[in-house]
Design an enzyme around this catalytic site. Structure first.
Site, PDB file in Angstrom:
ATOM      1  N   SER A 182       0.786  -1.232   0.000  1.00 52.13           N
ATOM      2  CA  SER A 182       0.000   0.000   0.000  1.00 52.13           C
ATOM      3  C   SER A 182       0.818   1.282   0.000  1.00 52.13           C
ATOM      4  O   SER A 182       0.254   2.372  -0.156  1.00 52.13           O
ATOM      5  CB  SER A 182      -0.952   0.007   1.198  1.00 52.13           C
ATOM      6  OG  SER A 182      -1.984  -0.939   1.016  1.00 52.13           O
ATOM      7  N   LYS A 195       0.153   3.352  -2.951  1.00 47.13           N
ATOM      8  CA  LYS A 195      -1.061   4.171  -3.047  1.00 47.13           C
ATOM      9  C   LYS A 195      -0.742   5.665  -3.001  1.00 47.13           C
ATOM     10  O   LYS A 195      -1.423   6.471  -3.646  1.00 47.13           O
ATOM     11  CB  LYS A 195      -2.024   3.807  -1.918  1.00 47.13           C
ATOM     12  CG  LYS A 195      -2.591   2.398  -2.028  1.00 47.13           C
ATOM     13  CD  LYS A 195      -3.393   2.006  -0.802  1.00 47.13           C
ATOM     14  CE  LYS A 195      -3.923   0.574  -0.947  1.00 47.13           C
ATOM     15  NZ  LYS A 195      -4.587   0.086   0.270  1.00 47.13           N
ATOM     16  N   TYR A 215      -3.545  -2.521 -10.020  1.00 50.02           N
ATOM     17  CA  TYR A 215      -3.497  -2.434  -8.561  1.00 50.02           C
ATOM     18  C   TYR A 215      -2.632  -3.549  -7.970  1.00 50.02           C
ATOM     19  O   TYR A 215      -1.762  -3.298  -7.131  1.00 50.02           O
ATOM     20  CB  TYR A 215      -4.916  -2.494  -8.003  1.00 50.02           C
ATOM     21  CG  TYR A 215      -4.974  -2.508  -6.498  1.00 50.02           C
ATOM     22  CD1 TYR A 215      -4.842  -1.337  -5.764  1.00 50.02           C
ATOM     23  CD2 TYR A 215      -5.154  -3.700  -5.804  1.00 50.02           C
ATOM     24  CE1 TYR A 215      -4.879  -1.350  -4.377  1.00 50.02           C
ATOM     25  CE2 TYR A 215      -5.197  -3.728  -4.421  1.00 50.02           C
ATOM     26  CZ  TYR A 215      -5.060  -2.550  -3.711  1.00 50.02           C
ATOM     27  OH  TYR A 215      -5.093  -2.575  -2.343  1.00 50.02           O
ATOM     28  N   TYR A 250      -4.003   3.818   7.874  1.00 53.67           N
ATOM     29  CA  TYR A 250      -5.239   3.055   8.060  1.00 53.67           C
ATOM     30  C   TYR A 250      -6.034   3.621   9.231  1.00 53.67           C
ATOM     31  O   TYR A 250      -6.073   4.829   9.439  1.00 53.67           O
ATOM     32  CB  TYR A 250      -4.945   1.564   8.232  1.00 53.67           C
ATOM     33  CG  TYR A 250      -4.159   0.963   7.097  1.00 53.67           C
ATOM     34  CD1 TYR A 250      -4.510   1.212   5.774  1.00 53.67           C
ATOM     35  CD2 TYR A 250      -3.056   0.149   7.342  1.00 53.67           C
ATOM     36  CE1 TYR A 250      -3.800   0.660   4.730  1.00 53.67           C
ATOM     37  CE2 TYR A 250      -2.333  -0.416   6.308  1.00 53.67           C
ATOM     38  CZ  TYR A 250      -2.706  -0.158   5.000  1.00 53.67           C
ATOM     39  OH  TYR A 250      -1.998  -0.705   3.974  1.00 53.67           O
ATOM     40  N   VAL A 299       1.391  -3.706   3.956  1.00 53.38           N
ATOM     41  CA  VAL A 299       1.398  -4.977   4.682  1.00 53.38           C
ATOM     42  C   VAL A 299       2.613  -5.836   4.343  1.00 53.38           C
ATOM     43  O   VAL A 299       2.805  -6.895   4.932  1.00 53.38           O
ATOM     44  CB  VAL A 299       0.094  -5.775   4.451  1.00 53.38           C
ATOM     45  CG1 VAL A 299      -1.099  -5.023   5.002  1.00 53.38           C
ATOM     46  CG2 VAL A 299      -0.092  -6.108   2.975  1.00 53.38           C
TER      47      VAL A 299
END
Length: 329
Positions: A74, A77, A199, A251, A269
């Site tokens: 992530s 992102k 993705y 998060y 992660v």
């Protein structure tokens, strides 16, 4: 690994000692577990631990396993958001994805009930939406476009881990469900498979803590890689990206992070954490064991310690803020 041109490892006792102290203080912490919902991530050595700091004058300091490769997951992102802002502009992008913290898990299948948009680009639903927009703008060249910019930010060629990509693609049923729900609410367009493929591949990009630190330094240096001198990201896009990282990047721990650490950051992660101290430095950490929220246990501890050690919190009393305002008072 080839060190990018301009990487001057000039000794600085305060940074050397501070980094060594933080590393030794955090190294014994063996809490948390590696991610297992992506089968390939369950095979990594859980004891790896590296820290890297990169300054905007092109200097790099490392400790531990800072050259060990891991998949950014992530962390990608943040850079996808930055590039989508550049491609589409703020007005168009924010028609499709919001910028509010969700308070939900990163893989929650939930949209803002008022707008029917994903809450923000740092959770899976928002990141898949951003990938859809990049695919719409770049069509078949989307992956090459993003990889090229990631490589320019890191100062070296980066590659996708085929093993992790296949593991993600074969088991990513929840993300596929999110993709189809995005189609249902009009946040993405058909065909959805190229979006999901982009993705999965961006999550599977391999990097090191040193790479992540240099990428962070590129954001800190308003889009210019301080090691190569190359302009990589649009200045306005960088400001928006850092803002969303600050409020949403960790998060459903993001509020506590803003309180305790106080710098824009993004976790993954795979065990990595990216941090950016505006106009000062980028920070990269790697330690695969995760807490219940999906953040690296050691990574969070390192950032807390570094924020205290070096006064990095955005609202630290020694941080003066705007230089323009300082000239007026």
């Amino acid at each position: 690994m080839d060190i990018p041109p301009g990487d001057r490892r000039t000794p600085h006792p305060a940074i050397e000692l501070g980094l060594a102290s933080v590393y030794e203080r955090c190294r014994p912490d063996s809490g948390g577990d590696v991610a297992t919902y992506i089968p390939e991530l369950a095979t990594v050595d859980p004891d790896q631990f590296g820290i890297a700091l990169a300054t905007i004058d092109g200097r790099l300091w490392t400790r531990g396993d800072a050259e060990a490769e891991f998949t950014v997951q992530s962390i990608s992102k943040a850079f996808s958001l930055c590039l989508a802002l550049e491609l589409l502009g703020r007005d168009e992008l924010y028609k499709h994805v919001g910028v509010e913290p969700s308070g939900d898990a990163f893989n929650a299948i939930v949209f803002d009930p008022r707008t029917q948009r994903p809450y923000n680009p740092m959770v899976n639903a928002g990141a898949i939406t951003v990938c859809a927009l990049i695919c719409r703008a770049m069509r078949g060249e989307a992956l090459e476009f993003v990889l090229d910019r990631l490589a320019k930010a890191a100062g070296r060629t980066l590659r996708v881990s085929d093993a992790v990509y296949r593991s993600e693609a074969e088991t990513g049923h929840r993300n596929r469900a999110i993709g189809h729900l995005l189609l249902n609410v009009g946040a993405a367009q058909q065909p959805i498979e190229p979006t999901l493929d982009l993705y999965f591949r961006l999550c599977s990009v391999l990097a090191t803590a040193s790479d992540v630190a240099r990428m962070g330094a590129t954001l800190a240096n308003i889009g210019e890689n301080p090691f190569t001198g190359e302009s990589v990201f649009d200045v306005v896009a960088v400001r928006d990206t850092l803002s969303v990282m600050f409020t949403c990047g960790m998060y459903d721990y993001s509020g506590s992070w803003a309180l305790d650490v106080g710098i824009p950051a993004k976790s993954g992660v795979g065990g990595g954490v990216l941090g950016v101290v505006n106009r000062q430095l980028g920070i990269g950490t790697f330690s695969p064991r995760l807490d219940a929220k999906g953040n690296s246990v050691r990574g969070v501890k390192v950032f807390r310690s570094l924020a205290d050690e070096f006064g990095l919190h955005a609202f630290e009393c020694t941080n003066y803020g705007s230089e323009l305002v300082r000239t007026l008072v």
